[in-house]
Design a protein around this motif. Structure first.
Motif, PDB file in Angstrom:
ATOM      1  N   ARG A  15       0.503  -0.967  -0.029  1.00 20.82           N
ATOM      2  CA  ARG A  15      -0.455  -0.081   0.388  1.00 20.82           C
ATOM      3  C   ARG A  15       0.752   1.478   0.052  1.00 20.82           C
ATOM      4  O   ARG A  15       1.779   1.619   1.058  1.00 20.82           O
ATOM      5  CB  ARG A  15      -1.068  -0.282   1.288  1.00 20.82           C
ATOM      6  N   ARG A  16       0.503   2.434  -0.452  1.00 21.78           N
ATOM      7  CA  ARG A  16       1.210   3.579  -0.837  1.00 21.78           C
ATOM      8  C   ARG A  16       1.173   4.586   0.520  1.00 21.78           C
ATOM      9  O   ARG A  16       0.174   4.272   1.193  1.00 21.78           O
ATOM     10  CB  ARG A  16       0.584   4.158  -2.026  1.00 21.78           C
TER      11      ARG A  16
ATOM     12  N   ARG B  80       0.875   9.926   0.130  1.00 27.96           N
ATOM     13  CA  ARG B  80       1.312   9.889  -1.537  1.00 27.96           C
ATOM     14  C   ARG B  80       0.502   9.975  -2.481  1.00 27.96           C
ATOM     15  O   ARG B  80       0.545   9.623  -3.963  1.00 27.96           O
ATOM     16  CB  ARG B  80       2.695   8.390  -1.845  1.00 27.96           C
TER      17      ARG B  80
ATOM     18  N   GLY C 263      -5.421   7.304  -4.241  1.00 26.68           N
ATOM     19  CA  GLY C 263      -4.994   6.094  -4.481  1.00 26.68           C
ATOM     20  C   GLY C 263      -5.972   5.518  -5.860  1.00 26.68           C
ATOM     21  O   GLY C 263      -6.340   4.374  -5.960  1.00 26.68           O
TER      22      GLY C 263
ATOM     23  N   GLY D 122       6.014  -1.062  -0.220  1.00 23.28           N
ATOM     24  CA  GLY D 122       5.372  -0.107  -0.921  1.00 23.28           C
ATOM     25  C   GLY D 122       3.858   0.625  -0.512  1.00 23.28           C
ATOM     26  O   GLY D 122       3.099   0.766  -0.677  1.00 23.28           O
TER      27      GLY D 122
ATOM     28  N   GLY E 225       6.096   3.909   0.430  1.00 22.77           N
ATOM     29  CA  GLY E 225       6.429   4.628  -0.236  1.00 22.77           C
ATOM     30  C   GLY E 225       7.722   5.805   0.559  1.00 22.77           C
ATOM     31  O   GLY E 225       7.795   5.154   1.671  1.00 22.77           O
TER      32      GLY E 225
END
Length: 220
Positions: free
Chosen positions: A125-126, A130, A133, A211, A213
Motif C-alpha cells: 500500500r502506498r 503519496r 489511491g 510499497g 513509499g
C-alpha cells in the motif's frame, strides 16, 4: 497475562498461543482476506512471537455478521480489541487494506496515550502522503474490467524487452476473464485514498514498509 475482553475474542484469532513470547504481532489481512491467511506465519514464528490474526466481520467464523464499509469504524473496532494488550510489546503488520488499518490503529494508540507499537510493518500500500489511491473500486463493472486489462497489458509489456504492449480493448475475450465480482457486491471499505491524510504518522514509530513509499518508510 493479558485479560481477554469480549471485543478481543470476537476480533482476534490465536492459532498458536505463546504465553512466554516476548512480543505479540497483530496481523491485519487485505480486504478479501481472513485470519486463516496468517496461520503459516503464526506457526513459523511460534513460540518466540505470538501472532494475533484479525478476523474481519463477514469472513469465516464471522460470515453472517454485517461487513464494515468504512475505515474509521474498522480501525476503531480493531483498536478496541487490541488496546488492553499492555503486558508485553505489540507490533502491527498489515497488507494492502490491512496496512491502512494498521496505520490508523497506531494513530489511535497515540491519541489514547498508549505505548506505540514497537514496529509497524506495512505491505502492498502506498504511504498516506503519496496522494490519491484512485476510484476504480467505486466504478462500474466495465470500468473495473478495463482497468484490470490495462494493468495486465502494462505488466506484459514490461516483461518483454522493448515491448510496447497492445491495446487491451482489442481483446474483449481476455478482459472478460477478469469480470468476476459485480460492483454492488464488492466488500472493500471506503479507503482514505481520495483525500489528504489527517496527519503524519506517530513520531518516532519504527516503520518497515514494502510499497508504502518513502514518506512513511524508515528502516531501523
Amino acid at each position: 497475562m493479558h485479560r481477554a475482553t469480549a471485543q478481543f475474542e470476537k476480533w482476534v484469532s490465536v492459532s498458536h498461543p505463546a504465553p512466554l513470547s516476548s512480543v505479540r504481532l497483530a496481523c491485519l489481512p487485505y480486504a478479501g482476506g481472513s485470519a486463516s491467511f496468517f496461520f503459516p506465519v503464526s506457526r513459523a514464528l511460534h513460540p518466540s512471537v505470538e501472532v494475533l490474526a484479525l478476523q474481519h466481520p463477514g469472513r469465516q467464523t464471522r460470515l453472517h455478521e454485517p461487513r464494515i464499509d468504512n475505515v474509521p469504524e474498522f480501525a476503531d473496532q480493531i483498536f478496541a480489541a487490541l488496546r488492553h494488550l499492555d503486558d508485553k510489546p505489540l507490533a502491527l503488520f498489515g497488507h494492502s487494506m490491512g496496512a491502512v488499518l494498521a496505520y490508523e490503529v497506531a494513530l489511535r494508540m497515540q491519541d489514547a496515550g498508549l505505548p506505540a507499537p514497537v514496529r509497524l510493518f506495512a505491505s502492498g500500500r502506498r504511504a498516506p502522503s503519496r496522494g490519491a489511491g484512485g476510484r476504480v473500486h467505486t466504478g462500474s463493472d466495465a470500468e473495473l474490467v478495463s482497468e484490470l486489462g490495462v494493468e495486465r497489458n502494462q505488466r506484459d509489456a514490461a516483461r518483454r524487452p522493448g515491448g510496447a504492449g497492445d491495446d487491451p480493448a482489442g481483446h474483449p475475450q481476455r478482459l472478460h476473464r477478469h469480470r468476476t465480482v459485480p460492483a454492488r457486491a464488492r466488500p472493500t471499505p471506503r479507503l482514505p485514498g481520495d483525500r489528504a491524510h489527517r496527519r503524519q504518522g506517530p513520531p518516532g514509530l519504527p516503520r518497515r514498509g514494502r510499497g508504502m513509499g518513502r514518506a512513511h518508510h524508515r528502516d531501523e
